[in-house]
Motif scaffolding. Structure first.
Motif, PDB file in Angstrom:
ATOM      1  N   GLY A 236       8.423  74.692 -25.174  1.00 53.34           N
ATOM      2  CA  GLY A 236       9.613  75.085 -24.368  1.00 53.34           C
ATOM      3  C   GLY A 236      10.889  75.187 -25.077  1.00 53.34           C
ATOM      4  O   GLY A 236      11.802  75.588 -24.335  1.00 53.34           O
ATOM      5  N   ASP A 237      11.103  75.087 -26.235  1.00 48.88           N
ATOM      6  CA  ASP A 237      12.353  75.174 -26.953  1.00 48.88           C
ATOM      7  C   ASP A 237      12.573  76.550 -27.248  1.00 48.88           C
ATOM      8  O   ASP A 237      13.777  77.164 -27.273  1.00 48.88           O
ATOM      9  CB  ASP A 237      12.358  74.092 -28.048  1.00 48.88           C
ATOM     10  N   GLY A 238      11.571  77.523 -27.271  1.00 52.14           N
ATOM     11  CA  GLY A 238      11.893  78.919 -27.362  1.00 52.14           C
ATOM     12  C   GLY A 238      12.046  79.291 -28.947  1.00 52.14           C
ATOM     13  O   GLY A 238      12.144  80.552 -29.104  1.00 52.14           O
ATOM     14  N   TRP A 239      11.868  78.339 -29.836  1.00 57.41           N
ATOM     15  CA  TRP A 239      12.097  78.890 -31.291  1.00 57.41           C
ATOM     16  C   TRP A 239      10.853  78.606 -32.027  1.00 57.41           C
ATOM     17  O   TRP A 239      10.361  77.480 -32.126  1.00 57.41           O
ATOM     18  CB  TRP A 239      13.049  77.527 -31.885  1.00 57.41           C
ATOM     19  N   ILE A 240      10.100  79.559 -32.156  1.00 61.15           N
ATOM     20  CA  ILE A 240       8.757  79.452 -32.556  1.00 61.15           C
ATOM     21  C   ILE A 240       8.440  80.047 -34.122  1.00 61.15           C
ATOM     22  O   ILE A 240       9.062  81.033 -34.586  1.00 61.15           O
ATOM     23  CB  ILE A 240       7.859  80.724 -31.765  1.00 61.15           C
ATOM     24  N   ARG A 260      11.466  83.704 -24.834  1.00 59.92           N
ATOM     25  CA  ARG A 260      11.533  83.257 -23.094  1.00 59.92           C
ATOM     26  C   ARG A 260      10.217  83.168 -22.602  1.00 59.92           C
ATOM     27  O   ARG A 260      10.337  82.734 -21.441  1.00 59.92           O
ATOM     28  CB  ARG A 260      12.454  84.305 -22.366  1.00 59.92           C
ATOM     29  N   GLY A 261       9.219  83.514 -23.223  1.00 63.47           N
ATOM     30  CA  GLY A 261       7.941  83.360 -22.516  1.00 63.47           C
ATOM     31  C   GLY A 261       7.151  82.021 -22.858  1.00 63.47           C
ATOM     32  O   GLY A 261       7.974  81.117 -23.131  1.00 63.47           O
ATOM     33  N   ASP A 262       5.969  82.103 -22.429  1.00 58.86           N
ATOM     34  CA  ASP A 262       5.133  80.747 -22.838  1.00 58.86           C
ATOM     35  C   ASP A 262       5.179  80.255 -24.197  1.00 58.86           C
ATOM     36  O   ASP A 262       5.029  81.229 -25.080  1.00 58.86           O
ATOM     37  CB  ASP A 262       3.782  81.203 -22.284  1.00 58.86           C
ATOM     38  N   ARG A 267       3.629  81.467 -29.835  1.00 57.65           N
ATOM     39  CA  ARG A 267       2.787  81.433 -31.380  1.00 57.65           C
ATOM     40  C   ARG A 267       1.970  82.308 -31.586  1.00 57.65           C
ATOM     41  O   ARG A 267       1.934  82.417 -32.795  1.00 57.65           O
ATOM     42  CB  ARG A 267       2.300  79.917 -31.044  1.00 57.65           C
ATOM     43  N   LEU A 268       1.273  82.948 -30.670  1.00 54.69           N
ATOM     44  CA  LEU A 268       0.191  83.951 -30.933  1.00 54.69           C
ATOM     45  C   LEU A 268       0.937  85.008 -31.502  1.00 54.69           C
ATOM     46  O   LEU A 268       0.431  85.701 -32.637  1.00 54.69           O
ATOM     47  CB  LEU A 268      -0.594  84.255 -29.899  1.00 54.69           C
ATOM     48  N   LEU A 269       2.019  85.564 -30.803  1.00 52.55           N
ATOM     49  CA  LEU A 269       3.045  86.527 -31.457  1.00 52.55           C
ATOM     50  C   LEU A 269       3.344  86.240 -33.021  1.00 52.55           C
ATOM     51  O   LEU A 269       3.496  87.082 -33.723  1.00 52.55           O
ATOM     52  CB  LEU A 269       4.356  86.794 -30.586  1.00 52.55           C
ATOM     53  N   ALA A 270       3.822  85.016 -33.018  1.00 54.84           N
ATOM     54  CA  ALA A 270       4.388  84.581 -34.387  1.00 54.84           C
ATOM     55  C   ALA A 270       3.122  84.594 -35.443  1.00 54.84           C
ATOM     56  O   ALA A 270       3.529  85.150 -36.536  1.00 54.84           O
ATOM     57  CB  ALA A 270       5.001  83.189 -34.415  1.00 54.84           C
ATOM     58  N   ASP A 271       2.123  84.022 -34.927  1.00 60.23           N
ATOM     59  CA  ASP A 271       0.937  84.120 -35.815  1.00 60.23           C
ATOM     60  C   ASP A 271       0.435  85.702 -36.455  1.00 60.23           C
ATOM     61  O   ASP A 271       0.149  85.969 -37.457  1.00 60.23           O
ATOM     62  CB  ASP A 271      -0.079  83.142 -35.525  1.00 60.23           C
ATOM     63  N   ARG A 272       0.532  86.406 -35.371  1.00 59.31           N
ATOM     64  CA  ARG A 272      -0.006  87.754 -35.808  1.00 59.31           C
ATOM     65  C   ARG A 272       0.840  88.581 -36.554  1.00 59.31           C
ATOM     66  O   ARG A 272       0.512  89.317 -37.430  1.00 59.31           O
ATOM     67  CB  ARG A 272       0.005  88.418 -34.258  1.00 59.31           C
TER      68      ARG A 272
END
Length: 539
Positions: A236-240, A260-262, A267-272
């Motif tokens: 929930g901290d928003g820093w991925i 601001r999302g889940d 994490r999926l977005l950051a990993d991709r």
């Protein structure tokens, strides 16, 4: 550091809503029908609910993996306070999200033992005052969670496809980051292992806010990473966060700032995105320059151009690791300099600075010195080392006067570039010092400034017409050397490897074609100015 995108969100963009929390579940219409009441753990209602599970056994924890909202009627717990306490402790050990107790069948009122145990361990405990079919709650929450999971996977594949398409098309790093920022709706930052910012994307005001406080953000973000031992952000901290590396070697990091999302979707977005950046780097990224070099080039190009005000660039400069507080800035430009060699030279000399190749083949260097350091002496030492390292005794460093105010740096860089431009074609002919300043370029510098004036262009064409229309460029080169050496015939003959008589014949041919007497000072000066203007226009 690369520039930020000014259009980082797609029209109608909305982030996936955060995962259902205990608080959100309690506001669902079906749940409200059961008249829910929070009797313990009210401060933990924002815990995410990963799943809903119906369980009555006292050792329910062995069946859980964490994040479940557990529903129970308590029929196996009635009359046994020890089992009631153990039931709550078991949920706590399993890191359940909450426990929901339906009143009426086993307990007419909230059992005090369970309530106290839940309050002690911070487990949200909710009682339902009206009979309520657990199947309805399970169906409602599970369907929402499944829809969210499908949407997250779909978004992940959309991002992967888009980034792969950009890589296939040979797009630069910035385009990949812009794409990631569009889908995440928040600033995206790429750093090296020392947390120096190499590239950013996102809406400029939001990116600048992040960079303005970058040192604290970097410490907080990666300090948490080291403590938690995970590449993901805190819940929930928003820093991925995501690591960048391959073949057992880590070389950078990616950060979604304030997503601001889940968290799981972030994490999926950051990993991709991280996967795409690694592939982009392995394939060469459409450029022979490293990301560090591209970052420095973007910064210095923006400073030289003046398109972005210097003060607005301060957050980027600080985040790139250049000291800016109470410093003396020395703008330099090296004609034809090799950025990699100059970068290594700065490290060897212990001089903090940015190095980047400019569009015209010259290399800009911005030194940042402490106020008690002697700027001119260090510049001279740098230039002397350049001549030694390059093996070119005529190599020069064009320098502007040191600046102590950051806002004056762009003008200094433009001045150094002007000086470098003025001597770029003449360092082999002119006896120039290792450090060349504006006062050293004299008339040559003025002509360079005026080279685009139509009157100057017409003047140059008119004065040199007799040589420009001919096929023999050798005579033009002899004239150039003769005038640059101050009409020194011996030096000119030596530089062109011809005898004095042969030089005299060529000078006579030049005078005949131009219709001038080069022994006449005014006529020679006129031809010299025309030649300088011609060379400046050609350059």
């Amino acid at each position: 550091m690369t520039t930020t995108s000014s259009h980082s969100r797609q029209p109608g963009w909305q982030p996936l809503e955060p995962a259902l929390s205990v608080r959100q579940v309690l506001t669902l219409e079906r749940v409200l029908a059961g008249e829910p009441e929070v009797v313990a753990g009210a401060g933990q209602l924002d815990r995410p609910v990963r799943w809903v599970h119906v369980a009555e056994a006292a050792d329910v924890g062995v069946m859980l993996t964490g994040g479940e909202m557990v529903l129970t009627t308590g029929v196996l717990l009635a009359g046994d306070e020890a089992k009631q306490a153990e039931y709550v402790q078991s949920l706590h050990r399993a890191e359940a999200a909450a426990v929901v107790l339906g009143l009426g069948r086993a307990f007419p009122a909230p059992p005090e033992v369970m309530r106290r145990a839940a309050e002690r361990c911070g487990l949200p405990m909710v009682v339902l005052h009206r009979p309520f079919p657990f199947a309805e709650l399970t169906e409602e929450v599970q369907s929402r969670l499944v829809r969210r999971k499908f949407a997250a996977v779909s978004l992940s594949e959309t991002v992967r496809t888009a980034l792969t398409g950009l890589i296939t098309a040979g797009a630069p790093l910035q385009h990949l980051l812009d794409e990631a920022a569009q889908h995440s709706g928040c600033p995206v930052v790429v750093t090296n292992l020392a947390h120096r910012v190499l590239a950013t994307a996102g809406e400029r005001p939001a990116v600048d806010d992040v960079l303005r406080d970058w040192e604290r953000i970097a410490r907080q973000a990666w300090g948490h990473h080291r403590r938690s031992g995970t590449g993901g952000g805190g819940e929930g901290d928003g820093w991925i966060r995501a690591e960048l590396g391959g073949r057992g070697e880590q070389w950078g990091r990616l950060l979604l700032c304030g997503y601001r999302g889940d968290t799981a979707t972030g994490r999926l977005l950051a990993d991709r995105t991280a996967e795409a950046l690694v592939l982009h780097r392995m394939l060469g990224g459409g450029s022979a320059r490293t990301w560090e070099e591209q970052s420095a080039q973007s910064l210095l190009t923006d400073l030289v151009s003046g398109v972005v005000p210097a003060r607005q660039l301060l957050p980027r400069v600080r985040a790139a690791g250049l000291p800016v507080n109470r410093r003396t800035f020395v703008p330099l430009v090296v004609p034809g300099g090799d950025a990699g060699r100059l970068e290594r030279m700065l490290r060897l000399l212990g001089l903090p600075g940015l190095v980047a190749e400019l569009a015209d083949g010259a290399t800009a260097v911005l030194l940042s010195l402490a106020r008690d350091q002697h700027a001119e002496a260090l510049t001279a030492h740098f230039a002397a080392r350049l001549r030694t390292a390059s093996g070119a005794p005529n190599a020069v460093v064009a320098a502007a006067d040191p600046r102590t105010v950051w806002e004056d740096v762009p003008a200094g860089l433009r001045e150094a570039r002007h000086v470098a431009d003025a001597v770029a074609d003449s360092s082999a002919v002119l006896d120039l010092p290792a450090v060349v300043r504006l006062r050293d370029v004299h008339l040559r510098g003025l002509v360079r400034l005026l080279r685009d004036d139509p009157h100057v262009q017409s003047f140059a064409e008119r004065e040199l017409d007799g040589l420009l229309c001919g096929a023999d460029q050798g005579l033009l080169n002899v004239l150039r050397t003769y005038l640059a050496t101050g009409r020194n015939k011996s030096r000119t003959a030596q530089l062109h490897h011809v005898s004095r008589p042969a030089l005299y014949r060529r000078l006579e041919a030049i005078q005949a074609r131009l219709g001038v007497d080069l022994d006449d000072f005014e006529q020679a000066a006129s031809v010299h100015i025309a030649l300088l203007a011609h060379d400046a226009q050609q350059g």
